[in-house]
Design a protein around this motif. Structure first.
Motif, PDB file in Angstrom:
ATOM      1  N   GLN A 108       3.749  -1.982 -17.909  1.00 58.19           N
ATOM      2  CA  GLN A 108       4.106  -1.435 -16.614  1.00 58.19           C
ATOM      3  C   GLN A 108       4.898  -2.485 -15.840  1.00 58.19           C
ATOM      4  OE1 GLN A 108       3.394   1.781 -15.161  1.00 58.19           O
ATOM      5  NE2 GLN A 108       3.107   2.150 -17.360  1.00 58.19           N
ATOM      6  N   CYS A 109       6.110  -2.121 -15.421  1.00 57.92           N
ATOM      7  CA  CYS A 109       7.019  -3.076 -14.771  1.00 57.92           C
ATOM      8  C   CYS A 109       7.574  -2.498 -13.473  1.00 57.92           C
ATOM      9  CB  CYS A 109       8.199  -3.407 -15.699  1.00 57.92           C
ATOM     10  SG  CYS A 109       7.757  -4.192 -17.256  1.00 57.92           S
ATOM     11  N   VAL A 110       8.053  -3.386 -12.637  1.00 59.28           N
ATOM     12  CA  VAL A 110       8.815  -2.985 -11.460  1.00 59.28           C
ATOM     13  C   VAL A 110      10.064  -3.861 -11.426  1.00 59.28           C
ATOM     14  CG1 VAL A 110       7.440  -4.541  -9.980  1.00 59.28           C
ATOM     15  CG2 VAL A 110       8.837  -2.729  -8.946  1.00 59.28           C
ATOM     16  N   CYS A 111      11.193  -3.232 -11.182  1.00 56.91           N
ATOM     17  CA  CYS A 111      12.481  -3.929 -11.249  1.00 56.91           C
ATOM     18  C   CYS A 111      13.191  -3.851  -9.902  1.00 56.91           C
ATOM     19  CB  CYS A 111      13.341  -3.292 -12.338  1.00 56.91           C
ATOM     20  SG  CYS A 111      14.866  -4.172 -12.683  1.00 56.91           S
ATOM     21  N   MET A 112      13.566  -5.002  -9.385  1.00 53.45           N
ATOM     22  CA  MET A 112      14.402  -5.051  -8.186  1.00 53.45           C
ATOM     23  C   MET A 112      15.856  -4.951  -8.619  1.00 53.45           C
ATOM     24  SD  MET A 112      12.817  -7.899  -5.600  1.00 53.45           S
ATOM     25  CE  MET A 112      14.241  -7.673  -4.503  1.00 53.45           C
ATOM     26  N   GLN A 113      16.459  -3.808  -8.361  1.00 54.63           N
ATOM     27  CA  GLN A 113      17.849  -3.578  -8.742  1.00 54.63           C
ATOM     28  C   GLN A 113      18.737  -4.048  -7.583  1.00 54.63           C
ATOM     29  OE1 GLN A 113      18.687   0.513  -9.768  1.00 54.63           O
ATOM     30  NE2 GLN A 113      19.813  -0.103 -11.574  1.00 54.63           N
ATOM     31  N   LEU A 145       5.063  -7.656  -4.246  1.00 53.82           N
ATOM     32  CA  LEU A 145       4.799  -7.470  -5.678  1.00 53.82           C
ATOM     33  C   LEU A 145       3.452  -8.082  -6.060  1.00 53.82           C
ATOM     34  CD1 LEU A 145       8.279  -8.175  -7.334  1.00 53.82           C
ATOM     35  CD2 LEU A 145       7.336  -6.012  -6.524  1.00 53.82           C
ATOM     36  N   HIS A 146       3.170  -9.246  -5.504  1.00 53.18           N
ATOM     37  CA  HIS A 146       1.882  -9.900  -5.773  1.00 53.18           C
ATOM     38  C   HIS A 146       0.713  -9.008  -5.345  1.00 53.18           C
ATOM     39  CE1 HIS A 146      -1.380 -12.809  -5.667  1.00 53.18           C
ATOM     40  NE2 HIS A 146      -1.510 -12.609  -4.366  1.00 53.18           N
ATOM     41  N   LEU A 147       0.811  -8.425  -4.150  1.00 52.43           N
ATOM     42  CA  LEU A 147      -0.262  -7.574  -3.650  1.00 52.43           C
ATOM     43  C   LEU A 147      -0.378  -6.275  -4.436  1.00 52.43           C
ATOM     44  CD1 LEU A 147       0.147  -8.077   0.207  1.00 52.43           C
ATOM     45  CD2 LEU A 147      -1.678  -8.978  -1.255  1.00 52.43           C
ATOM     46  N   MET A 148       0.682  -5.911  -5.156  1.00 54.76           N
ATOM     47  CA  MET A 148       0.641  -4.720  -6.004  1.00 54.76           C
ATOM     48  C   MET A 148       0.034  -5.017  -7.367  1.00 54.76           C
ATOM     49  SD  MET A 148       4.228  -2.744  -5.240  1.00 54.76           S
ATOM     50  CE  MET A 148       3.641  -1.286  -6.099  1.00 54.76           C
ATOM     51  N   GLY A 149      -0.185  -6.307  -7.660  1.00 51.40           N
ATOM     52  CA  GLY A 149      -0.793  -6.662  -8.929  1.00 51.40           C
ATOM     53  C   GLY A 149       0.123  -7.326  -9.935  1.00 51.40           C
ATOM     54  N   VAL A 150       1.371  -7.610  -9.551  1.00 47.93           N
ATOM     55  CA  VAL A 150       2.307  -8.274 -10.469  1.00 47.93           C
ATOM     56  C   VAL A 150       1.838  -9.700 -10.735  1.00 47.93           C
ATOM     57  CG1 VAL A 150       4.665  -9.162 -10.714  1.00 47.93           C
ATOM     58  CG2 VAL A 150       4.284  -6.852  -9.850  1.00 47.93           C
ATOM     59  N   ASP A 203       0.828  -1.210   0.000  1.00 44.36           N
ATOM     60  CA  ASP A 203       0.000   0.000   0.000  1.00 44.36           C
ATOM     61  C   ASP A 203       0.863   1.262   0.000  1.00 44.36           C
ATOM     62  OD1 ASP A 203      -2.251  -1.555  -0.021  1.00 44.36           O
ATOM     63  OD2 ASP A 203      -2.713  -1.312   2.120  1.00 44.36           O
ATOM     64  N   TRP A 204       1.973   1.223   0.736  1.00 47.85           N
ATOM     65  CA  TRP A 204       2.886   2.375   0.776  1.00 47.85           C
ATOM     66  C   TRP A 204       3.454   2.646  -0.611  1.00 47.85           C
ATOM     67  CZ3 TRP A 204       7.939   3.535  -0.342  1.00 47.85           C
ATOM     68  CH2 TRP A 204       8.455   4.713   0.200  1.00 47.85           C
ATOM     69  N   LEU A 205       3.860   1.595  -1.301  1.00 49.44           N
ATOM     70  CA  LEU A 205       4.425   1.755  -2.647  1.00 49.44           C
ATOM     71  C   LEU A 205       3.373   2.248  -3.634  1.00 49.44           C
ATOM     72  CD1 LEU A 205       6.646  -1.448  -2.691  1.00 49.44           C
ATOM     73  CD2 LEU A 205       7.482   0.909  -2.859  1.00 49.44           C
ATOM     74  N   LEU A 206       2.168   1.683  -3.550  1.00 50.61           N
ATOM     75  CA  LEU A 206       1.097   2.109  -4.447  1.00 50.61           C
ATOM     76  C   LEU A 206       0.712   3.565  -4.214  1.00 50.61           C
ATOM     77  CD1 LEU A 206      -1.174  -1.075  -4.326  1.00 50.61           C
ATOM     78  CD2 LEU A 206       0.122  -0.245  -6.305  1.00 50.61           C
ATOM     79  N   ALA A 207       0.833   3.997  -2.980  1.00 59.32           N
ATOM     80  CA  ALA A 207       0.488   5.375  -2.656  1.00 59.32           C
ATOM     81  C   ALA A 207       1.559   6.364  -3.117  1.00 59.32           C
ATOM     82  CB  ALA A 207       0.275   5.524  -1.145  1.00 59.32           C
ATOM     83  N   ASN A 208       2.777   5.857  -3.351  1.00 58.50           N
ATOM     84  CA  ASN A 208       3.887   6.741  -3.690  1.00 58.50           C
ATOM     85  C   ASN A 208       4.328   6.655  -5.150  1.00 58.50           C
ATOM     86  OD1 ASN A 208       5.117   8.205  -1.136  1.00 58.50           O
ATOM     87  ND2 ASN A 208       4.419   6.184  -0.454  1.00 58.50           N
ATOM     88  N   THR A 209       3.598   5.905  -5.962  1.00 57.90           N
ATOM     89  CA  THR A 209       3.874   5.858  -7.393  1.00 57.90           C
ATOM     90  C   THR A 209       2.569   5.673  -8.154  1.00 57.90           C
ATOM     91  OG1 THR A 209       5.016   4.658  -9.166  1.00 57.90           O
ATOM     92  CG2 THR A 209       4.317   3.370  -7.268  1.00 57.90           C
ATOM     93  N   ARG A 210       2.526   6.228  -9.354  1.00 57.20           N
ATOM     94  CA  ARG A 210       1.354   6.051 -10.201  1.00 57.20           C
ATOM     95  C   ARG A 210       1.407   4.727 -10.959  1.00 57.20           C
ATOM     96  NH1 ARG A 210       1.678  11.251 -13.832  1.00 57.20           N
ATOM     97  NH2 ARG A 210       3.859  10.581 -13.736  1.00 57.20           N
ATOM     98  N   SER A 211       2.555   4.088 -10.969  1.00 63.39           N
ATOM     99  CA  SER A 211       2.722   2.841 -11.720  1.00 63.39           C
ATOM    100  C   SER A 211       1.897   1.720 -11.102  1.00 63.39           C
ATOM    101  CB  SER A 211       4.201   2.437 -11.733  1.00 63.39           C
ATOM    102  OG  SER A 211       4.388   1.232 -12.438  1.00 63.39           O
ATOM    103  N   ARG A 212       1.316   0.891 -11.955  1.00 61.95           N
ATOM    104  CA  ARG A 212       0.587  -0.293 -11.518  1.00 61.95           C
ATOM    105  C   ARG A 212       1.160  -1.487 -12.281  1.00 61.95           C
ATOM    106  NH1 ARG A 212      -0.066   2.781  -8.227  1.00 61.95           N
ATOM    107  NH2 ARG A 212      -1.989   3.527  -7.228  1.00 61.95           N
ATOM    108  N   PRO A 213       2.294  -1.990 -11.791  1.00 61.57           N
ATOM    109  CA  PRO A 213       3.050  -2.993 -12.557  1.00 61.57           C
ATOM    110  C   PRO A 213       2.343  -4.338 -12.659  1.00 61.57           C
ATOM    111  CG  PRO A 213       3.967  -2.754 -10.356  1.00 61.57           C
ATOM    112  CD  PRO A 213       2.922  -1.678 -10.496  1.00 61.57           C
ATOM    113  N   ARG A 214       2.523  -4.974 -13.802  1.00 62.50           N
ATOM    114  CA  ARG A 214       2.031  -6.337 -14.013  1.00 62.50           C
ATOM    115  C   ARG A 214       3.179  -7.318 -14.200  1.00 62.50           C
ATOM    116  NH1 ARG A 214      -1.319  -4.467 -11.838  1.00 62.50           N
ATOM    117  NH2 ARG A 214      -3.507  -4.107 -12.343  1.00 62.50           N
ATOM    118  N   VAL A 215       4.387  -6.770 -14.471  1.00 62.61           N
ATOM    119  CA  VAL A 215       5.578  -7.603 -14.645  1.00 62.61           C
ATOM    120  C   VAL A 215       6.623  -7.178 -13.627  1.00 62.61           C
ATOM    121  CG1 VAL A 215       7.423  -8.329 -16.211  1.00 62.61           C
ATOM    122  CG2 VAL A 215       5.130  -7.863 -17.112  1.00 62.61           C
ATOM    123  N   GLY A 216       7.194  -8.150 -12.905  1.00 60.22           N
ATOM    124  CA  GLY A 216       8.290  -7.896 -11.981  1.00 60.22           C
ATOM    125  C   GLY A 216       9.576  -8.497 -12.524  1.00 60.22           C
ATOM    126  N   ILE A 217      10.687  -7.802 -12.337  1.00 56.10           N
ATOM    127  CA  ILE A 217      11.988  -8.272 -12.808  1.00 56.10           C
ATOM    128  C   ILE A 217      12.969  -8.210 -11.646  1.00 56.10           C
ATOM    129  CG2 ILE A 217      13.858  -7.949 -14.469  1.00 56.10           C
ATOM    130  CD1 ILE A 217      11.851  -6.350 -16.206  1.00 56.10           C
TER     131      ILE A 217
END
Length: 306
Positions: free
Chosen positions: A100-105, A126-131, A38-52
């Motif tokens: 829309q992606c999110v990447c763990m660097q 990531l799952h709870l964010m919709g990935v 929820d914190w991440l979703l509140a702080n970005t407009r991105s709604r990722p479906r792919v995680g890397i």
């Protein structure tokens, strides 16, 4: 005598009771995962479906994202911190190939001293964010004699050595809101994604250095002995590393589809007369040399994903 024994027993019981709040501090509640998501979703407009998830030296994948928003791990509630060279320690949101992606660097490892539930903490977030789809990359040693340094191996299956010893992120009570008690792992790596990745490799002209094989995870941080390497080869492993499998296990438990790839950064020593020695500097250099090809492959694959 009985009174003395009773006093000793009571002291042990009191100590055991006092320690209980600390025994499971490495486990997270559903609410803690959700708080982070929820914190991440509140702080970005991105709604990722792919995680890397980027392996050692492969963090440049995150640089390919456009319209980026990034968060250092230390700023994210409940997130562990990466301590390994070659892992920047940032969560980067953005767009790649129209998705829309999110990447763990940078990822977390068992050998850093983290319990297995901390190593895999980001997966449920990531799952709870919709990935829905997870791409995992790693640097690995080549056990298959046909493999060369710089080859890219698509993972078709894995051997979970820490899991054999009871180190699983699914140990303990099951959280039914994430998945079933006994998840299947015979389909851990998505066949459709592997086919799409092969199509991408052919299109990009990477056929000569793309392989397919079985990845084996050891806990590390030591590189494997010659005897261990020979054993792993007999078990059917084509490459060996120190990550990836716990993340895949938890991703599949959540119902995510998974594509995994290993960059072969060194040939595993299996001859007692050899003077070769595995080292992290070689891993990072090979990752740097092959980074452009791997980035192109992942970019093309993401574009093909439905």
């Amino acid at each position: 005598m009985l009174m003395v024994m009773n006093r000793i027993t009571m002291r042990h019981l009191a100590r055991w009771t006092a320690l209980q709040p600390y025994r499971h501090r490495t486990r997270y509640t559903y609410d803690e995962y959700k708080e982070t998501a929820d914190w991440l979703l509140a702080n970005t407009r991105s709604r990722p479906r792919v995680g890397i998830i980027c392996g050692s030296g492969l963090g440049g994948l995150a640089d390919l994202l456009t319209d980026k928003t990034s968060f250092p791990y230390e700023k994210i509630p409940h997130f562990p911190q990466s301590t390994v060279s070659g892992h920047a320690g940032r969560l980067v949101f953005g767009e790649l190939s129209g998705k829309q992606c999110v990447c763990m660097q940078g990822r977390f490892h068992f050998y850093e001293g983290y319990p297995i539930n901390k190593v895999t903490f980001p997966i449920r977030v990531l799952h709870l964010m919709g990935v829905e789809a997870l791409i995992v990359t790693n640097a690995a040693g080549g056990l298959n004699e046909q493999f060369k340094v710089g080859d890219i191996m698509f993972i078709k299956d894995h051997i979970n050595m820490p899991g054999f010893a009871g180190q699983s992120p699914l140990c303990g009570s099951n959280e039914d809101r994430f998945g079933v008690r006994f998840p299947c792992m015979s389909d851990a790596y998505d066949k459709t994604f592997r086919r799409l990745a092969l199509e991408s490799a052919l299109e990009l002209g990477y056929k000569d250095f793309v392989r397919e094989g079985v990845y084996c995870m050891l806990a590390g941080p030591t590189y494997e002995t010659i005897a261990e390497s020979r054993m792993l080869k007999l078990l059917g492993a084509d490459a060996v590393g120190m990550s990836t499998v716990p993340e895949v296990v938890l991703a599949r438990h959540c119902g995510m589809r998974v594509f995994g790839t290993s960059l072969i950064t060194n040939k595993v020593v299996m001859d007692y007369s050899s003077q070769e020695k595995a080292n992290h500097e070689e891993v990072l250099q090979t990752s740097k040399d092959r980074a452009e090809a791997l980035q192109g492959l992942v970019t093309n694959l993401v574009g093909r994903m439905d």
